[in-house]
Design a protein around this motif. Structure first.
Motif: not given
Length: 229
Positions: A182-187, A196-198, A209-220
């Motif tokens: 199965d694929p993985t999805y993000v919001w 970018i807040a994941i 189904l397993v969810a991880v809340l706020r697993p990472a932020a992408l910082a330029p």
């Protein structure tokens, strides 16, 4: 002489970077437990037990459509799920033949909790740095045996869109051995400071189904103020 802190960890501290097993319950019962802050919550099938005793409980009438919400990019329904659901620490107990309930010890509305929930990791992007390897090696997103967290297409979508819900990882083309995975999805959302807040990642394996809340932020990395975060 130093004082010893006896403060109990907050729910946000307890679930930071913790995979949450997704389970389902009646919406009115969820609301009642959320108001009390604890209690027994009868669960609807399918049943899944969390190794971490950490759960994302969603109303049965919307919860089963969770994958469709991500697949369709339906941010409004995702926000509704985060308002009507429950993040809970607790244990699953038998309540009779074929009946299970979640003994909730601590809980909160996901939308409220996420306002105070720190990102589990901040990953730099830019300056010719490829963040994919770093993202996919984060320990807290090792939720399945065969799938990944982010691929190149998923990363590009998150960077391109102000708000994105959809595929973040899919089986590479031609990989017949993992064609069934199965694929993985993000919001994700772009924050005012450029990060970018994941907000949520959704993993699926063997119908769990397993969810991880706020697993990472992408910082330029080309923004000096963000480079030090």
């Amino acid at each position: 002489m130093f004082a010893v802190s006896t403060r109990e960890p907050t729910l946000a501290e307890l679930i930071r970077g913790v995979p949450l097993s997704v389970v389902f319950a009646d919406g009115e019962l969820i609301a009642a437990v959320r108001e009390r802050g604890e209690g027994m919550l009868p669960l609807d099938p399918p049943f899944h037990v969390s190794d971490e005793d950490a759960y994302l409980v969603l109303p049965i009438d919307i919860g089963l459509e969770l994958v469709d919400m991500f697949r369709d990019g339906d941010v409004d329904l995702l926000e509704e799920a985060m308002r009507d659901g429950l993040v809970a620490i607790g244990t699953v107990e038998k309540q009779g033949r074929g009946k299970l309930a979640l003994a909730v010890e601590q809980c909160a509305q996901p939308a409220t909790l996420m306002k105070d929930l720190p990102f589990a990791e901040t990953v730099g992007i830019g300056r010719n740095v490829d963040p994919l390897e770093v993202l996919n090696e984060l320990e807290h997103v090792q939720c399945t045996v065969a799938s990944g967290f982010v691929d190149e297409e998923g990363l590009e979508a998150m960077l391109r869109e102000r708000e994105f819900a959809g595929l973040s990882w899919r089986v590479p083309e031609g990989d017949k051995q993992r064609a069934h995975v199965d694929p993985t999805y993000v919001w994700s959302k772009r924050l005012p400071d450029g990060r970018i807040a994941i907000e949520c990642a959704l993993f699926s394996e063997y119908e769990e189904l397993v969810a991880v809340l706020r697993p990472a932020a992408l910082a330029p990395l080309d923004r000096p103020r963000l480079s030090a975060i």
